[in-house]
Design a protein around this motif. Sequence first.
Motif, mmCIF file in Angstrom:
data_model
loop_
_atom_site.group_PDB
_atom_site.id
_atom_site.type_symbol
_atom_site.label_atom_id
_atom_site.label_comp_id
_atom_site.label_asym_id
_atom_site.label_seq_id
_atom_site.Cartn_x
_atom_site.Cartn_y
_atom_site.Cartn_z
ATOM 1 N N LEU A 65 25.838 26.238 35.983
ATOM 2 C CA LEU A 65 27.117 26.167 36.677
ATOM 3 C C LEU A 65 27.121 24.921 37.568
ATOM 4 C CD1 LEU A 65 27.331 29.942 37.700
ATOM 5 C CD2 LEU A 65 28.574 28.835 35.857
ATOM 6 N N PRO A 66 27.247 23.736 36.960
ATOM 7 C CA PRO A 66 27.185 22.515 37.761
ATOM 8 C C PRO A 66 28.242 22.503 38.873
ATOM 9 C CG PRO A 66 27.264 21.981 35.414
ATOM 10 C CD PRO A 66 27.494 23.453 35.538
ATOM 11 N N ALA A 67 27.919 21.809 39.956
ATOM 12 C CA ALA A 67 28.847 21.699 41.091
ATOM 13 C C ALA A 67 30.079 20.884 40.682
ATOM 14 C CB ALA A 67 28.130 21.040 42.251
ATOM 15 N N LYS A 68 31.025 20.794 41.587
ATOM 16 C CA LYS A 68 32.280 20.050 41.390
ATOM 17 C C LYS A 68 33.059 20.588 40.195
ATOM 18 C CE LYS A 68 30.597 15.758 43.356
ATOM 19 N NZ LYS A 68 30.178 14.415 43.108
ATOM 20 N N THR A 69 33.044 21.889 40.022
ATOM 21 C CA THR A 69 33.809 22.504 38.929
ATOM 22 C C THR A 69 34.542 23.725 39.467
ATOM 23 O OG1 THR A 69 32.245 21.759 37.256
ATOM 24 C CG2 THR A 69 33.619 23.625 36.661
ATOM 25 N N GLY A 70 35.860 23.725 39.278
ATOM 26 C CA GLY A 70 36.646 24.900 39.660
ATOM 27 C C GLY A 70 36.443 25.992 38.622
ATOM 28 N N ARG A 71 36.092 27.180 39.088
ATOM 29 C CA ARG A 71 35.940 28.329 38.167
ATOM 30 C C ARG A 71 36.683 29.497 38.791
ATOM 31 N NH1 ARG A 71 30.808 26.212 38.592
ATOM 32 N NH2 ARG A 71 30.207 25.065 36.713
ATOM 33 N N ILE A 72 37.808 29.863 38.201
ATOM 34 C CA ILE A 72 38.606 30.974 38.718
ATOM 35 C C ILE A 72 38.557 32.077 37.667
ATOM 36 C CG2 ILE A 72 40.882 31.694 39.548
ATOM 37 C CD1 ILE A 72 39.713 29.407 41.236
ATOM 38 N N VAL A 73 38.163 33.270 38.073
ATOM 39 C CA VAL A 73 38.114 34.395 37.126
ATOM 40 C C VAL A 73 39.231 35.392 37.471
ATOM 41 C CG1 VAL A 73 35.656 34.058 36.653
ATOM 42 C CG2 VAL A 73 36.360 35.630 38.480
ATOM 43 N N GLY A 74 39.285 36.494 36.738
ATOM 44 C CA GLY A 74 40.348 37.475 36.994
ATOM 45 C C GLY A 74 41.728 36.860 36.759
ATOM 46 N N VAL A 75 41.846 36.081 35.692
ATOM 47 C CA VAL A 75 43.050 35.250 35.524
ATOM 48 C C VAL A 75 44.276 36.068 35.114
ATOM 49 C CG1 VAL A 75 43.912 33.071 34.589
ATOM 50 C CG2 VAL A 75 41.464 33.406 34.808
ATOM 51 N N ILE A 76 44.061 37.233 34.516
ATOM 52 C CA ILE A 76 45.224 38.045 34.121
ATOM 53 C C ILE A 76 46.037 38.429 35.354
ATOM 54 C CG2 ILE A 76 45.873 40.337 33.217
ATOM 55 C CD1 ILE A 76 43.876 39.841 31.029
ATOM 56 N N ALA A 77 45.341 38.695 36.438
ATOM 57 C CA ALA A 77 46.044 39.083 37.670
ATOM 58 C C ALA A 77 46.717 37.877 38.329
ATOM 59 C CB ALA A 77 45.057 39.724 38.645
ATOM 60 N N LYS A 78 46.313 36.688 37.942
ATOM 61 C CA LYS A 78 46.768 35.491 38.676
ATOM 62 C C LYS A 78 47.823 34.675 37.942
ATOM 63 C CE LYS A 78 42.458 35.228 41.180
ATOM 64 N NZ LYS A 78 41.158 35.587 40.679
ATOM 65 N N SER A 79 48.002 34.911 36.651
ATOM 66 C CA SER A 79 48.921 34.038 35.901
ATOM 67 C C SER A 79 49.617 34.787 34.771
ATOM 68 C CB SER A 79 48.138 32.853 35.323
ATOM 69 O OG SER A 79 48.902 32.193 34.333
ATOM 70 N N ARG A 80 50.950 34.779 34.830
ATOM 71 C CA ARG A 80 51.744 35.371 33.742
ATOM 72 C C ARG A 80 51.643 34.533 32.480
ATOM 73 N NH1 ARG A 80 55.604 39.187 35.184
ATOM 74 N NH2 ARG A 80 55.457 39.675 37.396
ATOM 75 N N ALA A 81 51.608 33.214 32.643
ATOM 76 C CA ALA A 81 51.513 32.327 31.468
ATOM 77 C C ALA A 81 50.210 32.605 30.710
ATOM 78 C CB ALA A 81 51.567 30.868 31.907
ATOM 79 N N TYR A 82 49.146 32.830 31.464
ATOM 80 C CA TYR A 82 47.846 33.108 30.835
ATOM 81 C C TYR A 82 47.926 34.377 29.983
ATOM 82 C CZ TYR A 82 42.821 34.075 30.519
ATOM 83 O OH TYR A 82 41.551 34.349 30.067
ATOM 84 N N ARG A 83 48.648 35.384 30.482
ATOM 85 C CA ARG A 83 48.766 36.657 29.734
ATOM 86 C C ARG A 83 49.352 36.398 28.338
ATOM 87 N NH1 ARG A 83 51.700 39.939 34.680
ATOM 88 N NH2 ARG A 83 50.068 39.472 36.197
ATOM 89 N N THR A 84 50.300 35.472 28.274
ATOM 90 C CA THR A 84 50.929 35.160 26.981
ATOM 91 C C THR A 84 49.909 34.492 26.048
ATOM 92 O OG1 THR A 84 53.023 34.870 28.119
ATOM 93 C CG2 THR A 84 52.879 33.932 25.921
ATOM 94 N N LEU A 85 49.109 33.586 26.612
ATOM 95 C CA LEU A 85 48.115 32.895 25.771
ATOM 96 C C LEU A 85 47.067 33.873 25.240
ATOM 97 C CD1 LEU A 85 47.463 29.531 27.665
ATOM 98 C CD2 LEU A 85 48.829 29.912 25.606
ATOM 99 N N VAL A 86 46.677 34.826 26.078
ATOM 100 C CA VAL A 86 45.599 35.758 25.699
ATOM 101 C C VAL A 86 45.960 36.572 24.455
ATOM 102 C CG1 VAL A 86 44.445 37.884 26.464
ATOM 103 C CG2 VAL A 86 44.478 35.909 27.947
ATOM 104 N N ILE A 87 47.253 36.845 24.284
ATOM 105 C CA ILE A 87 47.652 37.647 23.111
ATOM 106 C C ILE A 87 48.367 36.778 22.058
ATOM 107 C CG2 ILE A 87 47.678 39.924 24.234
ATOM 108 C CD1 ILE A 87 50.695 39.612 24.614
ATOM 109 N N HIS A 88 48.064 35.494 22.035
ATOM 110 C CA HIS A 88 48.691 34.614 21.040
ATOM 111 C C HIS A 88 48.398 35.171 19.631
ATOM 112 C CE1 HIS A 88 49.662 31.233 18.530
ATOM 113 N NE2 HIS A 88 50.258 30.665 19.567
#
Length: 271
Positions: A65-88
């Motif tokens: 897990l190198p530094a200087k990298t954004g890693r956001i998890v739990g994305v279903i709760a955070k993004s409606r657009a992501y929900r659409t991609l997940v069930i493409h």
Amino acid sequence: MIKSLAANASSAEVVEVLNRDGCVVVESLADPQLCASLAEELAPFLAARKDEPPINAPYGYEDFLPAKTGRIVGVIAKSRAYRTLVIHPMIMAVCDAMLLPSCATYQLCTTAVLVPDPGSKAQVLHREDQLWNLPSPHPVLEVAAMWAISDFTKENGATHLVPGSNLWWGDRTPREDEIAQAEMGRGSVLLWTDHVLHGAGANRSDAPRFGAAAAYILGWLRQEENQYLAVPPELARTLPEELQKLVGYQLNGGLGFAGELGRDPIEMLRA
Ligand SMILES: O=C(O)CCC(=O)C(=O)O
């Protein structure tokens, strides 16, 4: 070389390459507006992040897990657009073909937005199946999808992969010339399977590389991210049924009942 297919490729063509190489790119599959919405929805989370080692990191932190990298998890709760991609539909058709031979239902393993910033180092090459450490060879356990929310280039950290290493079951270190980078335009998706060697590239550009990843696994494996806490019933009730099931609110044969012996957990969301 990583094979790139056009957006109108059939899921059978994608599956053929994925079985052979362990990785494939499908170009321009996502609506550009959806990518823009996803970037906008995640921006506050990326802005608020602290570049600190994760709690209880089970891996070599700097390598995995190198530094200087954004890693956001739990994305279903955070993004409606992501929900659409997940069930493409293309991803679902590929997962049907790749995973259903070894399980009754498949499910999400992790949801993550992965953003190497300028100056981040390359991640060590690794295999997703290290999580479960099953005897080898084993069937395909996971299909991972990385949506390019920005362009992925050699300079900005496009994912490194070793095509064909999905079929290496002994100890074999790849030669430099066997490592390729998944360059792709915004809206494209990179798919890979659990036994292929891969890792994020170094970002030597002056802008972040923005990827939105979702991994799908056999229904009888333990999920890497605890989806029931990431998507608790109050939130799950608001989601389309296909996504509720992927989160894990479904049976896999006799596994996963809730409330009463054998009861499908999805019925508890409906109650
Ligand atoms: O960000 C990438 O390109 C790959 C990330 C990855 O493989 C991981 O974090 O395990």
